[in-house]
Design an enzyme around this catalytic site. Structure first.
Site, PDB file in Angstrom:
ATOM      1  N   HIS A  82       0.860  -1.193   0.000  1.00 26.78           N
ATOM      2  CA  HIS A  82       0.000   0.000   0.000  1.00 26.78           C
ATOM      3  C   HIS A  82       0.891   1.235   0.000  1.00 26.78           C
ATOM      4  CE1 HIS A  82      -3.347   2.661   0.923  1.00 26.78           C
ATOM      5  NE2 HIS A  82      -2.529   3.280   1.738  1.00 26.78           N
ATOM      6  N   ASP A 161     -15.151   2.133   7.475  1.00 28.74           N
ATOM      7  CA  ASP A 161     -14.155   3.104   7.009  1.00 28.74           C
ATOM      8  C   ASP A 161     -14.753   4.013   5.935  1.00 28.74           C
ATOM      9  OD1 ASP A 161     -11.480   4.289   6.567  1.00 28.74           O
ATOM     10  OD2 ASP A 161     -11.764   3.388   4.605  1.00 28.74           O
ATOM     11  N   ARG A 168     -14.917  12.302   7.888  1.00 28.95           N
ATOM     12  CA  ARG A 168     -13.640  12.971   8.224  1.00 28.95           C
ATOM     13  C   ARG A 168     -13.270  13.998   7.167  1.00 28.95           C
ATOM     14  NH1 ARG A 168      -9.782   8.324   8.138  1.00 28.95           N
ATOM     15  NH2 ARG A 168      -8.202   9.887   8.527  1.00 28.95           N
ATOM     16  N   SER A 183      -7.801   3.449   9.172  1.00 31.85           N
ATOM     17  CA  SER A 183      -8.463   3.479   7.866  1.00 31.85           C
ATOM     18  C   SER A 183      -7.681   2.643   6.849  1.00 31.85           C
ATOM     19  CB  SER A 183      -8.565   4.945   7.414  1.00 31.85           C
ATOM     20  OG  SER A 183      -8.904   5.032   6.074  1.00 31.85           O
ATOM     21  N   LYS A 187      -8.599  -1.762   5.795  1.00 33.41           N
ATOM     22  CA  LYS A 187      -8.906  -2.192   4.412  1.00 33.41           C
ATOM     23  C   LYS A 187      -7.902  -3.244   3.942  1.00 33.41           C
ATOM     24  CE  LYS A 187      -9.097   2.178   3.337  1.00 33.41           C
ATOM     25  NZ  LYS A 187      -9.220   3.525   2.848  1.00 33.41           N
TER      26      LYS A 187
HETATM   27  N1  URA Z   1      -5.944   6.980   2.935  1.00 36.58           N
HETATM   28  C1  URA Z   1      -6.906   6.245   3.534  1.00 36.58           C
HETATM   29  O1  URA Z   1      -7.335   5.220   3.008  1.00 36.58           O
HETATM   30  N2  URA Z   1      -7.376   6.666   4.718  1.00 36.58           N
HETATM   31  C2  URA Z   1      -6.937   7.766   5.342  1.00 36.58           C
HETATM   32  O2  URA Z   1      -7.403   8.070   6.416  1.00 36.58           O
HETATM   33  C3  URA Z   1      -5.947   8.538   4.712  1.00 36.58           C
HETATM   34  C4  URA Z   1      -5.465   8.113   3.494  1.00 36.58           C
END
Ligand code: URA
Length: 434
Positions: A82, A161, A168, A183, A187
């Site tokens: 990621h 999320d 957010r 977050s 995932k």
């Molecule tokens: N990318 C995400 O998936 N979540 C965040 O909170 C910030 C960047």
């Protein structure tokens, strides 16, 4: 327990229990936490922080708010990567087929671009016919068959999320390390992986502007990986200048294909090889980085990684002929070189104005509802350390709309610093945390 009890506790700077955190996350999904209560709690978390324990619990609760994929029947190590996002960051497009060609299973769920940073899904969708919204069954079948699939987030992966990130985004609560951490990791962990490599970027083109903040985020994510028994390694990488020489969807696909043919720009090849080698080590297909690098280079040089990309495109209903004929990708109608007024050495190439210029041309989205123009962008970018003569191109702008080109051009005027004295190339990988 009532939502206000949890909000007041965090407002007063106290740590929440695991039960309170689960109550919150389930409340977000089931609707007994109203949006105004969720945002009050998010703001309290932003202001008062969370302990490492709380951060692990919220990550786990968010991961379990949807389906956690079970890929145990696939007899290969499942490892993903990621990136926190940057300008010209197309590493996933090269790394996913390369890692699969090394023998890993790569269940890659990616996002779309927003603001000055691009998204893997938008780039893939510049391939004619390429489908990124496979069902979860199709995703799993493809992983079984070819060991890699690249799709967008499905509605049943970490739904808490999705809801919280949208809140957010509009309530000034994005910049909380525990919330960013939860977050991202919720995932990724829902993919059912055995290992994760993180590319945490810092610098003006990145989400985290300073090295220190990026390191703080990386340390928290590595700790969560440890708590959840998913070995995680984080690279801290420089995002002050764009990665590679192209920014824009079709242009970045072409650059990625060139990398798969082992002909890509030095910085992009280097970071991709290192990240992939780390995945190979995490997946225990090599005992150390040297052995892993040898395997990765062999798979690149033999054409195995390129062949794997062909399989991905075919499996996801795209036209694989793009690999041999780049003209099949959508391209802008016009292009113009942006030239250097002076001779000298390139000391700075600012990722932020270049990313914003590409977005204005139509390569990215100012708001989530904007549509992408796949053929526009900026390519042939010079790199820090290059020597240029007066009137040499510093980059080439691909555009469809003259007004947008003028706006982008203005931004590029502040993007390059050329000085008479030579300058060395920056070190892209600054630190590795494991
Ligand atoms: N990318 C995400 O998936 N979540 C965040 O909170 C910030 C960047």
């Amino acid at each position: 327990m009532f939502p206000q009890d949890v909000i007041m506790k965090k407002r007063d700077g106290l740590a929440l229990t695991q039960a309170e955190i689960i109550y919150f996350i389930q409340g977000v999904v089931q609707g007994y936490f109203q949006d105004y209560q969720s945002t009050a709690l998010l703001m309290a978390i932003l202001l008062n922080g969370m302990t490492d324990e709380e951060t692990s619990w919220i990550t786990e609760a968010m991961m379990k708010s949807g389906e956690v994929m079970n890929l145990q029947h696939i007899p290969k190590p499942k490892v993903d990567k990621h990136s926190t996002g940057g300008v010209g960051d197309k590493v996933s497009l090269i790394l996913a087929p390369l890692a699969a060609a090394c023998g890993l299973c790569v269940p890659m769920i990616s996002g779309r671009g927003l603001g000055h940073t691009g998204g893997t899904l938008d780039k893939l969708q510049s391939i004619p016919g390429f489908c990124t919204d496979l069902s979860q069954d199709e995703f799993k079948q493809q992983l079984e068959k070819i060991g890699v699939s690249m799709i967008g987030q499905t509605s049943n992966i970490a739904p808490a999320d999705k809801k919280l990130y949208a809140l957010r985004d509009v309530t000034g609560t994005v910049e909380s390390i525990p919330l960013i951490c939860a977050s991202i990791m919720s995932k990724k962990l829902a993919e059912g992986i055995d290992g994760l490599v993180l590319d945490v970027k810092f610098g003006q083109g990145a989400f985290m502007k300073s090295f220190e903040k990026a390191k703080d985020l990386a340390q928290h994510m590595v700790a969560i990986g440890k708590h959840t028994h998913c070995p995680t390694v984080a690279f801290l990488t420089d995002m002050n200048q764009p990665l590679g020489k192209a920014v824009g969807n079709s242009l970045e696909m072409i650059e990625s294909f060139e990398c798969l043919k082992n002909k890509g720009p030095e910085d992009l090849m280097h970071i991709t090889i290192e990240l992939t080698a780390q995945m190979v080590v995490l997946g225990k297909l090599a005992s150390d980085m040297d052995q892993a690098r040898t395997l990765v280079l062999q798979r690149l040089q033999s054409g195995a990684a390129l062949a794997k990309m062909r399989e991905i495109i075919q499996a996801q209903r795209g036209n694989p002929d793009v690999l041999d004929n780049y003209k099949l990708l959508p391209m802008s109608h016009h292009h113009q070189d942006f030239t250097s007024p002076v001779a000298g050495y390139v000391h700075e190439v600012h990722a932020l104005p270049i990313g914003v210029a590409a977005m204005i041309l139509g390569a990215g989205r100012q708001s989530i509802k904007d549509t992408i123009a796949p053929g526009v962008g900026i390519c042939h970018l010079v790199k820090i350390g290059d020597q240029v003569k007066a009137n040499d191109p510093l980059c080439r702008i691909h555009y469809d709309d003259e007004h947008k080109k003028i706006e982008a051009w203005d931004l590029l005027k502040n993007a390059f610093v050329i000085r008479p004295e030579p300058c060395s190339k920056p070190k892209i990988i600054q630190e590795i945390l494991s």
